[in-house]
Design an enzyme around this catalytic site. Structure first.
Site, short mmCIF file in Angstrom:
data_model
loop_
_atom_site.label_atom_id
_atom_site.label_comp_id
_atom_site.label_asym_id
_atom_site.label_seq_id
_atom_site.Cartn_x
_atom_site.Cartn_y
_atom_site.Cartn_z
CB SER A 116 27.40 -8.38 9.07
OG SER A 116 26.96 -8.65 7.76
CG ASP A 258 29.77 -16.25 8.40
OD1 ASP A 258 28.80 -15.58 8.03
OD2 ASP A 258 30.63 -15.82 9.19
CG HIS A 285 25.98 -13.50 8.77
ND1 HIS A 285 27.29 -13.37 8.34
CD2 HIS A 285 25.46 -12.24 8.69
CE1 HIS A 285 27.55 -12.12 8.01
NE2 HIS A 285 26.46 -11.41 8.22
#
Length: 305
Positions: A116, A258, A285
């Site tokens: 991320s 996601d 995610h």
């Protein structure tokens, strides 16, 4: 989760005339001649190492030495709530990463995984520091630009029940995201698009609590909103122009549900010369938790062969 041989500590990180403490933990033997160490960058910004602690499986199952650390302002590292927004920058976090690599003596031969925000930082680091010692790069659930990220977040918001859409948009527009109503709707959003497991892993819950207890870094880099224009240092960030110059073999990871959807990662796939892509169909995610065994198998194979 504390495998035999794990060691941890703090190292000095000098910024101008100040010295801060970065916490790190090593799993496995950094001097192994069989496998390069993997340094993992957590997301957030502000979601400390607990959010990706499952990566230790790569050491216990595949003998890959793992280095986890909390970026300053987060987790076990020094917290700096008094620092203004201008203090926080890409250069700060890249300098900290360089400092860690040198301290551990692995700057000439290592792999890098960013999840991320950690993937954003990893890509920015590769683009601007051009590390010669980096051999393999994993960009996990990270966007190639913040504009693409914001577009995807709003696409996902449009899939939410109408009531939740209106609540989230109302409070972001009014600047009242601390309201209980906003948090309840965000919890529904996260259960769809952040972690879809029936029971969220305790480590991921802990990381979330730690981020909320000190959002200094998150707010400086990302701003306070999730679906409206980024007001932090990440506003307008894009890595497109640098991707053709990436030399390390790269694995790009995302998931079906996601926040880093297919559109957000396409520039990585189109522009990085030596790139592979793996998509997890049953995850959102955090596939390293949601499809843990398959994720470790995929990453372990990429790093080892």
């Amino acid at each position: 989760m504390n495998p035999v041989g794990a060691e941890e500590g703090f190292l000095d990180f000098k910024v101008s005339d100040e010295v801060f403490k970065t916490w790190y933990k090593v799993f496995g033997d950094l001097k192994s001649t069989q496998h390069r160490p993997l340094v993992a960058l957590h997301g957030g910004p502000g979601a400390p190492h607990q959010s990706i602690l499952s990566l230790v499986d790569l050491n216990t199952k595949y003998d890959v030495p793992i280095v986890l650390y909390d970026q300053i302002g987060n987790g076990n590292s020094i917290h700096l709530k008094e620092k203004p927004k201008d203090f926080w920058s890409f250069d700060l976090f890249m300098d900290e990463l360089d400092n860690l690599l040198v301290h551990l003596g692995i700057s000439d031969n290592y792999d890098l995984l960013g999840h991320s925000w950690g993937g954003i930082l990893a890509a920015h680091y590769v683009a601007h520091r051009k590390p010669e010692g980096l051999k393999r790069l994993v960009l996990s659930n990270a966007p190639a630009s913040m504009d693409l990220w914001l577009k995807r977040m709003n696409q996902l918001l449009d899939e939410m029940p109408r009531e939740d859409q209106e609540i989230l948009r109302k409070h972001e527009a009014a600047g009242t995201i601390d309201s209980e109503e906003y948090h309840k709707s965000m919890h529904k959003f996260h259960s769809r698009y952040t972690c879809r497991l029936t029971t969220t892993p305790v480590e991921l819950q802990q990381a979330g609590r730690l981020l909320m207890s000190d959002p200094t870094v998150f707010e400086a880099m990302n701003g306070t909103a999730n679906f409206t224009e980024n007001t932090g240092k990440l506003n307008g960030w894009s890595i497109f122009e640098h991707l053709p110059m990436f030399t390390a073999k790269t694995l790009v990871i995302n998931s079906h549900y996601d926040q880093a959807g297919d559109e957000t990662i396409q520039p990585f796939l189109k522009l990085i010369p030596n790139v592979e892509w793996i998509k997890f169909e049953d995850s959102s995610h955090f596939p390293m938790w949601e499809e843990r065994e398959r994720y470790m198998e995929a990453v372990g194979k990429f790093l080892r062969f």
